[in-house]
Design a protein around this motif. Sequence first.
Motif, PDB file in Angstrom:
ATOM      1  N   ILE B 217       0.835  -1.207   0.000  1.00 37.72           N
ATOM      2  CA  ILE B 217       0.000   0.000   0.000  1.00 37.72           C
ATOM      3  C   ILE B 217       0.866   1.252   0.000  1.00 37.72           C
ATOM      4  O   ILE B 217       0.537   2.251  -0.615  1.00 37.72           O
ATOM      5  CB  ILE B 217      -0.951  -0.010   1.225  1.00 37.72           C
ATOM      6  CG1 ILE B 217      -1.876  -1.235   1.172  1.00 37.72           C
ATOM      7  CG2 ILE B 217      -1.771   1.259   1.255  1.00 37.72           C
ATOM      8  CD1 ILE B 217      -2.765  -1.373   2.399  1.00 37.72           C
ATOM      9  N   HIS B 290      -8.543   3.039   1.226  1.00 40.31           N
ATOM     10  CA  HIS B 290      -7.584   2.912   0.124  1.00 40.31           C
ATOM     11  C   HIS B 290      -8.257   2.437  -1.151  1.00 40.31           C
ATOM     12  O   HIS B 290      -9.035   1.484  -1.125  1.00 40.31           O
ATOM     13  CB  HIS B 290      -6.471   1.930   0.498  1.00 40.31           C
ATOM     14  CG  HIS B 290      -5.666   2.378   1.678  1.00 40.31           C
ATOM     15  ND1 HIS B 290      -5.952   1.971   2.962  1.00 40.31           N
ATOM     16  CD2 HIS B 290      -4.618   3.225   1.779  1.00 40.31           C
ATOM     17  CE1 HIS B 290      -5.085   2.539   3.799  1.00 40.31           C
ATOM     18  NE2 HIS B 290      -4.273   3.299   3.115  1.00 40.31           N
ATOM     19  N   PHE B 292      -7.309   1.393  -5.327  1.00 40.91           N
ATOM     20  CA  PHE B 292      -6.205   1.013  -6.217  1.00 40.91           C
ATOM     21  C   PHE B 292      -6.717   0.932  -7.655  1.00 40.91           C
ATOM     22  O   PHE B 292      -7.910   0.660  -7.884  1.00 40.91           O
ATOM     23  CB  PHE B 292      -5.631  -0.353  -5.814  1.00 40.91           C
ATOM     24  CG  PHE B 292      -5.301  -0.449  -4.354  1.00 40.91           C
ATOM     25  CD1 PHE B 292      -4.275   0.294  -3.803  1.00 40.91           C
ATOM     26  CD2 PHE B 292      -6.058  -1.262  -3.510  1.00 40.91           C
ATOM     27  CE1 PHE B 292      -3.976   0.227  -2.444  1.00 40.91           C
ATOM     28  CE2 PHE B 292      -5.769  -1.341  -2.150  1.00 40.91           C
ATOM     29  CZ  PHE B 292      -4.725  -0.597  -1.624  1.00 40.91           C
ATOM     30  N   ALA B 299      -7.976   4.550  -9.352  1.00 38.50           N
ATOM     31  CA  ALA B 299      -7.761   4.469  -7.905  1.00 38.50           C
ATOM     32  C   ALA B 299      -8.666   5.449  -7.164  1.00 38.50           C
ATOM     33  O   ALA B 299      -9.229   5.145  -6.109  1.00 38.50           O
ATOM     34  CB  ALA B 299      -6.289   4.742  -7.586  1.00 38.50           C
ATOM     35  N   GLY B 343      -2.229   4.101  -6.240  1.00 36.26           N
ATOM     36  CA  GLY B 343      -3.088   4.193  -5.070  1.00 36.26           C
ATOM     37  C   GLY B 343      -3.552   5.601  -4.762  1.00 36.26           C
ATOM     38  O   GLY B 343      -2.806   6.567  -4.911  1.00 36.26           O
TER      39      GLY B 343
END
Lengths: 360, 360
Positions: B217, B290, B292, B299, B343
């Motif tokens: 990450i 998060h 992606f 993302a 990300g």
Amino acid sequence: MPLISNDTEGRKDVKPLALHRLPATPATVHWGYFDPALAPAIRVKSGDLVHAEAVTHHAGDAPELMMDDAIHKIFTEIPESDRTPGVHIMTGPIWVEDAKPGDMIEVRYLSMVPRFRYGANLAANWGYLYKEFNEQERVTIYQIDADGNNARAHYAYDFQGKYLTPGKITKCPECDRQKALEGVRIPVRPHLGTAGVAPDVKGRVSTIPPGLHGGNIDNWRIGAGATMYYPVAVDGALFSIGDPHISQGDGEISGTAIEASLDVVFQVILRKDFHFPSPLLETADSWIVHGFGDDLDQAMRAASLDMLHLLNEHQGLSRNDSYSLMSVAADFGVTQVVDTRQGVHVRISRGLFPPKGDRR
Amino acid sequence: MPLISNDTEGRKDVKPLALHRLPATPATVHWGYFDPALAPAIRVKSGDLVHAEAVTHHAGDAPELMMDDAIHKIFTEIPESDRTPGVHIMTGPIWVEDAKPGDMIEVRYLSMVPRFRYGANLAANWGYLYKEFNEQERVTIYQIDADGNNARAHYAYDFQGKYLTPGKITKCPECDRQKALEGVRIPVRPHLGTAGVAPDVKGRVSTIPPGLHGGNIDNWRIGAGATMYYPVAVDGALFSIGDPHISQGDGEISGTAIEASLDVVFQVILRKDFHFPSPLLETADSWIVHGFGDDLDQAMRAASLDMLHLLNEHQGLSRNDSYSLMSVAADFGVTQVVDTRQGVHVRISRGLFPPKGDRR
């Protein structure tokens, strides 16, 4: 800072500051565009203070809460045909004496005070998740607490029809008003969504996409205490402000912030001692560089190259050192994804750097 | 938090915590991959503490400063042919008793202590501005101050050849060492670049792209004091840590952070009471989601949808309220642009929300 040495030692005199008042009226605003041919609303000298009104083009979303007679006059006297090609009500332009293309103007934002205790957020047809919300637009009216620290949702309503041109006056009957975000408190971040100088082009330039002239940057850090450096493109700079916000997140994904009129005090300083290619933000502890592009990837690249430029040209780091430092200490963020041209900003702490001459 | 109610009133007993030691050795690390078929290095129960070593795959960039016998053993005993398809040295996996697909594991990162006072940043061939630097790779070695607050560049060197596979041991002669970033101090942000559970796939999965299992990450907020929630995909969860960093900026644009081995203490808690589709980060004051994708735009969309999910499903806001709140109060940032899969993270303050049941 200031970015470049601003040595005050040995100065001979301290001039009294001049303060200009710039209320927003049909004669002192231009709606939807920048234009280098526009006659200045006022003329200032480097160092002068300006106390100006920035009026939101969303005042009509809750006219009983967000309009007074002066704003009503702007909404009724400026014909819709003259609100083009963009949407923001811009106060100005301000002629800065002796400003020439290639100079910078440094704008120190000193104070931003809400004109009313209410603002509007629109989940707009240009919002990032419009389709995910079945193309239903919705207005949420926010109230600012009496102490000015937080905002809370006051009521919300589904917008009837399509919100094509901000600037309309909407009547939402009491019965259509729904409760929203009960108990949620949003810290206020008063700032200008749009501010900048006239680009060097023929004719009108839309206020919607941000660019090297500034414009609709929509970075919530452009509030009281922040300093912006804008590259001057035409004689006199022709600086204007508008699109005032009470709060916005990085991204502005519904298409708008909490839009609310602000009274703004700022100081304009003409800088001939350095140049930067894009609008540069300085806060108490950071420098923030802005990149723009058709998508986030383009904006990211532009921001990374201009931060490299800042560190290399203005901080005196080698290009290699600048690149390593950016990777380990500079933070990239998404400014907005809803203004046609998207934005990425990158922040570096001023506290990383030693005093010039002290490289131990 | 915790995210979901963790009511401690009325509990019958407080169990003594178990503490497991997990040193990094050729037998307890897997290099470059996650794999659900991998035998666990240790087995823990929900609530247990783990004191584990995370070893950087960049230790060979300054072997005299970043390696000891134990790390040297990992570099020499694990054949290069077994370091594939990714690059990170992962410690684990850890079997979490009773963890099943659909559960979450909550990992509370309690402490991250540098193993040495040195780390390496590589301006890599997979870096964002590789072409702008004429495809010359460069290593900058950083030293952490004795008080552990800041890092400074120690020396730098141009890498000879192409840095294809991290894990090599580089000899940089004294004469090739150049001064770098003189006087610049970088606050340390010790964190794990890569950590996560085994995905539910057949065979090895590269550690390079981040994903719903966590993995690479590269969010510098995943440090001491942070809690991560990972969605469990296979029996036992099979959690591993690696890719330790001393400092990184959002974006990680040169391709790496300040890469440096860390000793890490964390607590693993099995959560069967809620589910979240992607790795979720909780800090003292924020929730961070998060997203992606193949580029920043993908993302960004993933992050926005999962934040909508968090506010709607876990905070109990309506979808409309969630969307408005995100626009005015959630901040999107660029996590990294160099790990194949890019990300974007989005942060919302926990302090916005009233206690459950108090919606005034």
